[in-house]
Write an enzyme that holds these catalytic residues in place. Structure first.
Site, mmCIF file in Angstrom:
data_model
loop_
_atom_site.group_PDB
_atom_site.id
_atom_site.type_symbol
_atom_site.label_atom_id
_atom_site.label_comp_id
_atom_site.label_asym_id
_atom_site.label_seq_id
_atom_site.Cartn_x
_atom_site.Cartn_y
_atom_site.Cartn_z
ATOM 1 N N PHE A 119 13.516 15.101 58.763
ATOM 2 C CA PHE A 119 12.676 14.134 58.050
ATOM 3 C C PHE A 119 11.231 14.519 58.323
ATOM 4 O O PHE A 119 10.790 14.535 59.471
ATOM 5 C CB PHE A 119 12.908 12.705 58.546
ATOM 6 C CG PHE A 119 11.906 11.714 57.988
ATOM 7 C CD1 PHE A 119 12.255 10.882 56.943
ATOM 8 C CD2 PHE A 119 10.614 11.634 58.498
ATOM 9 C CE1 PHE A 119 11.324 9.980 56.418
ATOM 10 C CE2 PHE A 119 9.679 10.746 57.979
ATOM 11 C CZ PHE A 119 10.039 9.915 56.936
ATOM 12 N N GLU A 120 10.522 14.822 57.271
ATOM 13 C CA GLU A 120 9.077 14.960 57.398
ATOM 14 C C GLU A 120 8.445 14.727 56.038
ATOM 15 O O GLU A 120 9.035 15.019 54.992
ATOM 16 C CB GLU A 120 8.657 16.319 57.971
ATOM 17 C CG GLU A 120 8.962 17.523 57.122
ATOM 18 C CD GLU A 120 8.460 18.837 57.760
ATOM 19 O OE1 GLU A 120 8.256 18.862 58.985
ATOM 20 O OE2 GLU A 120 8.278 19.815 57.015
#
Length: 421
Positions: free
Chosen positions: A317-318
């Site tokens: 997740f980014e």
């Protein structure tokens, strides 16, 4: 039933009632949570009670504050603020379809049905008709499909293939290191995903993995608020890397920093382990009268008096500005790593590569911790329950922020400390 257990049951019930009255839709969320709790069995009540009492410690928000606490008016947010030039990006195989649909259903329900950001799907082979139809049916947003060419996906042609194969085969006992495709994936995410023509049209991206769950509603546009607050990189979990996967990554990183004359940012200390130097100083003080020192060997990842603490932002997740990855400084860094050969001679993951680049090139005020989001990948989760909107996190999985492998202490330190200290 022992009085001790009875009291804890009632304390937990009262705690749940207060929590969901404050932050959740009472009728649905309270009932769901109590049902989940009852399914655990009475022998787990005390453990469950502890998990719910394990509060997230407040952090100094001078340099980074939550974009929201609780729910915003999502209809207002979606209608009043402009959409950013942004996309979800998914790297997937055709065999990942079920996991992809699970992730899409989660992010659509929690966020994208309101904001309708597009998707870019990438694969090292063409997507099947079945895959394309299924993901198109899962969203009202536009979708583009791309295939990775050899230059983006495969190892460099000027590097001896037998040497690469031998290097990978020798990495016995290092998690995922015996799979050439895993090395290729990490290299792709480290230095090539942003170069694909479909990604070149966007200013922002949100990486979405198969088989992830978003457990809180996202009632605002993260892209818009990142831009509004001059953020460049956003994460939801900071975790320690496995030392065997990156034995020399930090050495090459510090060497590049010095060769390139990069100034030390105020975020860099997030990645440094100061315990060794403190221990050496203490031992020298204790041994100063004996005329010589008996000191432990320095760690392998020590260079120029600095030791990598293995902290990194979990990059599955980014949310980030793509001009960060397209920048001259970032590409000089990953070119140096490519020349070092660590993407095949070791098992460098894209998460520590991204993270160390963030530490080299960004200041702390440019990085955002999405503490209000709920996110689960495998058995690791962050639950934004105390900050988020309509959270429904797995009842028996503790927030990773409260576990020993978390880097929350390092993050708090670089941000100005915990407020309860």
């Amino acid at each position: 039933m022992k009085r001790y257990d009875t009291l804890h049951v009632w304390k937990l019930i009262k705690l749940l009632i207060c929590k969901f009255l404050l932050f959740h839709d009472f009728g649905t969320a309270l009932f769901t949570s109590l049902v989940k709790a009852s399914m655990l069995g009475f022998h787990n009540w005390r453990r469950t009670y502890w998990l719910y009492l394990k509060k997230l410690r407040p952090i100094n928000d001078t340099y980074d504050a939550p974009f929201a606490i609780g729910c915003k008016n999502v209809a207002y947010e979606a209608s009043q603020y402009p959409r950013m030039n942004a996309t979800f990006m998914v790297l997937a195989r055709n065999s990942d379809l079920d996991g992809v649909l699970s992730s899409m259903n989660s992010i659509e329900r929690r966020f994208n049905r309101h904001f309708k950001y597009p998707y870019v799907f990438l694969n090292d082979e063409p997507f099947t008709t079945e895959f394309k139809k299924a993901v198109k049916d899962a969203t009202d947003s536009s979708i583009q499909f791309g295939v990775l060419d050899d230059e983006l996906w495969n190892f460099p042609k000027d590097v001896d293939k037998d040497m690469i194969d031998e290097s990978i085969a020798e990495q016995v006992g290092v998690v995922y290191a015996n799979f050439p495709s895993y090395h290729k994936m990490c290299r792709f995410f480290s230095r090539n995903f942003y170069k694909h023509p479909l990604m070149q049209q966007y200013e922002w991206y949100w990486r979405l993995e198969p088989e992830v769950t978003f457990s809180c509603d996202i009632s605002y546009d993260p892209f818009y608020y990142m831009d509004k607050h001059n953020k460049v990189y956003g994460y939801v979990i900071a975790i320690k890397e496995l030392a065997k996967t990156v034995p020399n990554l930090f050495r090459y990183t510090v060497a590049h920093q010095k060769i390139s004359n990069l100034p030390t940012t105020d975020l860099w200390s997030f990645f440094l382990d100061k315990r060794y130097e403190t221990r050496i100083k203490k031992l020298k003080e204790e041994q100063k009268d004996q005329g010589y020192y008996v000191l432990p060997e320095p760690p392998l990842n020590r260079i120029d008096g600095q030791i990598y603490n293995l902290c990194h932002f979990w990059s599955n997740f980014e949310i980030a500005r793509l001009d960060f990855y397209n920048s001259k400084e970032y590409n000089e860094y990953v070119d140096a790593l490519e020349n070092a050969g660590g993407f095949w001679t070791e098992r460098w993951g894209d998460a520590p590569v991204h993270s160390l680049a963030v530490g080299l090139l960004l200041n702390r005020s440019q990085v955002h911790y999405f503490r209000d989001l709920g996110y689960q990948h495998s058995t690791i989760q962050h639950c934004g329950q105390e900050y988020g909107c309509n959270c429904d996190c797995p009842f028996n999985i503790p927030d990773y922020e409260t576990k020993p492998g978390s880097c929350i202490n390092e993050w708090a330190s670089v941000m100005g400390g915990f407020l309860d200290e």
